[in-house]
Design an enzyme around this catalytic site. Structure first.
Site, PDB file in Angstrom:
ATOM      1  N   GLY A   1       8.530  -9.881   2.177  1.00  0.00           N
ATOM      2  CA  GLY A   1       9.493  -8.791   2.354  1.00  0.00           C
ATOM      3  C   GLY A   1      10.140  -8.273   1.084  1.00  0.00           C
ATOM      4  N   THR A   2       9.651  -8.687  -0.078  1.00  0.00           N
ATOM      5  CA  THR A   2      10.276  -8.207  -1.334  1.00  0.00           C
ATOM      6  C   THR A   2      10.150  -6.688  -1.462  1.00  0.00           C
ATOM      7  OG1 THR A   2       8.230  -8.738  -2.491  1.00  0.00           O
ATOM      8  CG2 THR A   2      10.032 -10.293  -2.735  1.00  0.00           C
ATOM      9  N   GLY A   3       8.962  -6.170  -1.108  1.00  0.00           N
ATOM     10  CA  GLY A   3       8.736  -4.728  -1.242  1.00  0.00           C
ATOM     11  C   GLY A   3       9.641  -3.941  -0.308  1.00  0.00           C
ATOM     12  N   CYS A   4       9.816  -4.428   0.925  1.00  0.00           N
ATOM     13  CA  CYS A   4      10.696  -3.755   1.895  1.00  0.00           C
ATOM     14  C   CYS A   4      12.137  -3.755   1.389  1.00  0.00           C
ATOM     15  CB  CYS A   4      10.651  -4.463   3.255  1.00  0.00           C
ATOM     16  SG  CYS A   4       9.009  -4.627   3.949  1.00  0.00           S
TER      17      CYS A   4
ATOM     18  N   THR B   1       8.185 -14.763  -1.207  1.00  0.00           N
ATOM     19  CA  THR B   1       8.293 -13.339  -1.540  1.00  0.00           C
ATOM     20  C   THR B   1       7.990 -12.452  -0.325  1.00  0.00           C
ATOM     21  OG1 THR B   1       5.991 -13.374  -2.266  1.00  0.00           O
ATOM     22  CG2 THR B   1       7.676 -13.668  -3.977  1.00  0.00           C
TER      23      THR B   1
ATOM     24  N   LYS C   1       5.080  -1.223  -9.068  1.00  0.00           N
ATOM     25  CA  LYS C   1       5.664  -2.577  -9.095  1.00  0.00           C
ATOM     26  C   LYS C   1       4.638  -3.596  -9.582  1.00  0.00           C
ATOM     27  CE  LYS C   1       6.290  -2.213  -4.750  1.00  0.00           C
ATOM     28  NZ  LYS C   1       6.633  -2.344  -3.318  1.00  0.00           N
TER      29      LYS C   1
HETATM   30  N1  LIG Z   1       8.063 -13.981  -8.478  1.00  0.00           N
HETATM   31  C1  LIG Z   1       8.796 -12.902  -8.779  1.00  0.00           C
HETATM   32  N2  LIG Z   1       9.845 -12.990  -9.631  1.00  0.00           N
HETATM   33  C2  LIG Z   1      10.607 -11.924  -9.930  1.00  0.00           C
HETATM   34  N3  LIG Z   1      10.379 -10.697  -9.442  1.00  0.00           N
HETATM   35  C3  LIG Z   1       9.342 -10.527  -8.595  1.00  0.00           C
HETATM   36  C4  LIG Z   1       8.495 -11.606  -8.217  1.00  0.00           C
HETATM   37  N4  LIG Z   1       7.550 -11.132  -7.338  1.00  0.00           N
HETATM   38  C5  LIG Z   1       7.814  -9.822  -7.189  1.00  0.00           C
HETATM   39  N5  LIG Z   1       8.869  -9.436  -7.956  1.00  0.00           N
HETATM   40  C6  LIG Z   1       9.482  -8.119  -8.018  1.00  0.00           C
HETATM   41  O1  LIG Z   1       9.849  -7.791  -6.684  1.00  0.00           O
HETATM   42  C7  LIG Z   1       9.700  -6.396  -6.463  1.00  0.00           C
HETATM   43  C8  LIG Z   1       8.731  -6.195  -5.304  1.00  0.00           C
HETATM   44  O2  LIG Z   1       7.444  -6.201  -5.855  1.00  0.00           O
HETATM   45  P1  LIG Z   1       6.079  -6.603  -5.187  1.00  0.00           P
HETATM   46  O3  LIG Z   1       5.007  -6.112  -6.115  1.00  0.00           O
HETATM   47  O4  LIG Z   1       6.094  -8.043  -4.847  1.00  0.00           O
HETATM   48  O5  LIG Z   1       6.146  -5.744  -3.858  1.00  0.00           O
HETATM   49  P2  LIG Z   1       5.236  -5.775  -2.590  1.00  0.00           P
HETATM   50  O6  LIG Z   1       3.913  -6.398  -2.897  1.00  0.00           O
HETATM   51  O7  LIG Z   1       5.255  -4.396  -2.052  1.00  0.00           O
HETATM   52  O8  LIG Z   1       6.048  -6.718  -1.620  1.00  0.00           O
HETATM   53  P3  LIG Z   1       5.609  -7.309  -0.186  1.00  0.00           P
HETATM   54  O9  LIG Z   1       5.215  -8.714  -0.473  1.00  0.00           O
HETATM   55  O10 LIG Z   1       6.836  -7.207   0.627  1.00  0.00           O
HETATM   56  O11 LIG Z   1       4.470  -6.462   0.346  1.00  0.00           O
HETATM   57  C9  LIG Z   1       9.238  -5.819  -7.804  1.00  0.00           C
HETATM   58  O12 LIG Z   1      10.370  -5.431  -8.550  1.00  0.00           O
HETATM   59  C10 LIG Z   1       8.553  -6.992  -8.478  1.00  0.00           C
HETATM   60  O13 LIG Z   1       8.535  -6.826  -9.876  1.00  0.00           O
HETATM   61  C1  LIG Z   2       6.589  -4.439   9.494  1.00  0.00           C
HETATM   62  C2  LIG Z   2       6.222  -4.839   8.122  1.00  0.00           C
HETATM   63  N1  LIG Z   2       6.338  -3.926   7.129  1.00  0.00           N
HETATM   64  C3  LIG Z   2       6.013  -4.275   5.856  1.00  0.00           C
HETATM   65  C4  LIG Z   2       5.554  -5.544   5.560  1.00  0.00           C
HETATM   66  C5  LIG Z   2       5.163  -5.885   4.136  1.00  0.00           C
HETATM   67  O1  LIG Z   2       5.793  -6.964   3.646  1.00  0.00           O
HETATM   68  C6  LIG Z   2       5.458  -6.463   6.639  1.00  0.00           C
HETATM   69  N2  LIG Z   2       5.027  -7.739   6.439  1.00  0.00           N
HETATM   70  N3  LIG Z   2       5.801  -6.078   7.883  1.00  0.00           N
END
Ligand SMILES: Nc1ncnc2c1ncn2[C@@H]1O[C@H](COP(=O)(O)OP(=O)(O)OP(=O)(O)O)[C@@H](O)[C@H]1O
Ligand SMILES: Cc1ncc(CO)c(N)n1
Length: 270
Positions: free
Chosen positions: A209-212, A207, A176
């Site tokens: 929780g985007t990854g979750c 952003t 990602k």
């Molecule tokens: N500002 C943004 N605009 C559009 N898409 C985004 C943006 N930020 C992240 N994404 C997308 O959101 C999804 C999650 O990616 P990201 O790399 O942020 O995950 P993460 O770091 O695991 O998330 P978390 O912040 O929950 O740990 C991916 O598809 C990424 O391309």
């Molecule tokens: C419990 C939990 N899992 C994953 C993340 C990553 O966003 C978070 N902030 N909290």
């Protein structure tokens, strides 16, 4: 009997509702799957960061897994935060005997920068859990840890995806690019080809929780039997819509909006 897609998350919690188990269950619900959860750690956190963490015992995590798997169908599952090696061993032991698609979100630090798992757990995740996956979904810092390489360009991302599958034996790898500049671009390598998913970057700090949310959406789509590439394509659309209409609530990084991907008709009929 009608088929109900059943999705399970094994992860930590977020009482402020943006990440972890809470984000996963909301996503499962939005995508019309039956959602279930096994909690590994109770995390006191909000949009500003992590205030405290309470780990559940390994025995109690094993009991939750037994309660689910002895009684319920699981068509796809995801793991998120698993804080230490002993917990990971318990999850790995269960996964070895389970016939369900497995999505690993290799959670290491929260959006706020707070660490969520210890060093031994990171090593175990890379060596023992990765080979059990259908797909792993690292962000850039997680990709750097897993590969031991610096990731600075889209070429580096593609090479890392291939390395994680070919050398570290993940089923597939979705790298990602949320942490890069420019378009929000992700690359999937499934052992055969590279797929690219690209969306316009949305200028927002919200952003959390985007990854979750993304990995939960992939899990939900796999529980419905969608092929991997299609499951990721639809999940990318879902998370982009959720970021686009994310909430400016809380004083830190606000949460994504899980109902944003409903069509106008669906919203009107509710
Ligand atoms: N500002 C943004 N605009 C559009 N898409 C985004 C943006 N930020 C992240 N994404 C997308 O959101 C999804 C999650 O990616 P990201 O790399 O942020 O995950 P993460 O770091 O695991 O998330 P978390 O912040 O929950 O740990 C991916 O598809 C990424 O391309
Ligand atoms: C419990 C939990 N899992 C994953 C993340 C990553 O966003 C978070 N902030 N909290």
């Amino acid at each position: 009997m009608t088929y109900v897609p059943c999705a399970l998350t094994i992860a930590g919690t977020d009482p402020s509702g943006g990440a972890g188990i809470q984000a996963d269950l909301k996503t499962f619900q939005e995508l019309k799957t039956y959602g279930m959860s096994v909690i590994t750690s109770v995390v006191a956190q909000n949009t500003t960061g992590v205030q405290d963490i309470n780990h559940l015992s390994v025995a109690f995590i094993e009991q939750q897994l037994e309660s689910v798997f002895s009684d319920m169908p699981v068509h796809a599952l995801k793991t998120g935060m698993i804080a230490n090696e002993a917990m990971m061993r318990a999850v790995a032991a269960r996964l070895a005997s389970v016939d369900a698609a497995y999505v690993m979100d290799p959670v290491m630090v929260a959006t706020s920068g707070d660490s969520l798992i210890d060093e031994e757990a990171r090593q175990f995740l890379k060596k023992e859990l990765l080979p059990l996956t259908t797909i792993v979904t690292p962000n850039l810092p997680e990709t750097e840890f897993i590969t031991g390489r610096k990731i600075e360009t889209t070429e580096d991302m593609k090479d890392a995806a291939a390395f994680i599958v070919d050398e570290l034996h993940a089923g597939a790898a979705l790298i990602k690019g949320g942490h890069l500049q420019g378009e929000a671009v992700d690359f999937l390598y499934d052992g055969h080809q590279i797929h690219m998913y690209s969306e316009e970057r949305i200028p927002t700090k919200n952003t959390h929780g985007t990854g979750c949310t993304y990995s939960a959406a992939i899990t939900a789509n796999l529980s419905k039997g969608l092929p991997l590439h299609e499951a990721v394509r639809q999940a990318k659309r879902f998370v982009t819509a959720a970021i686009r209409s994310s909430f400016d609530i809380g004083s830190g990084n606000g949460p994504t909006n899980h109902w944003a991907s409903r069509t106008k008709e669906e919203q009107r009929s509710e």
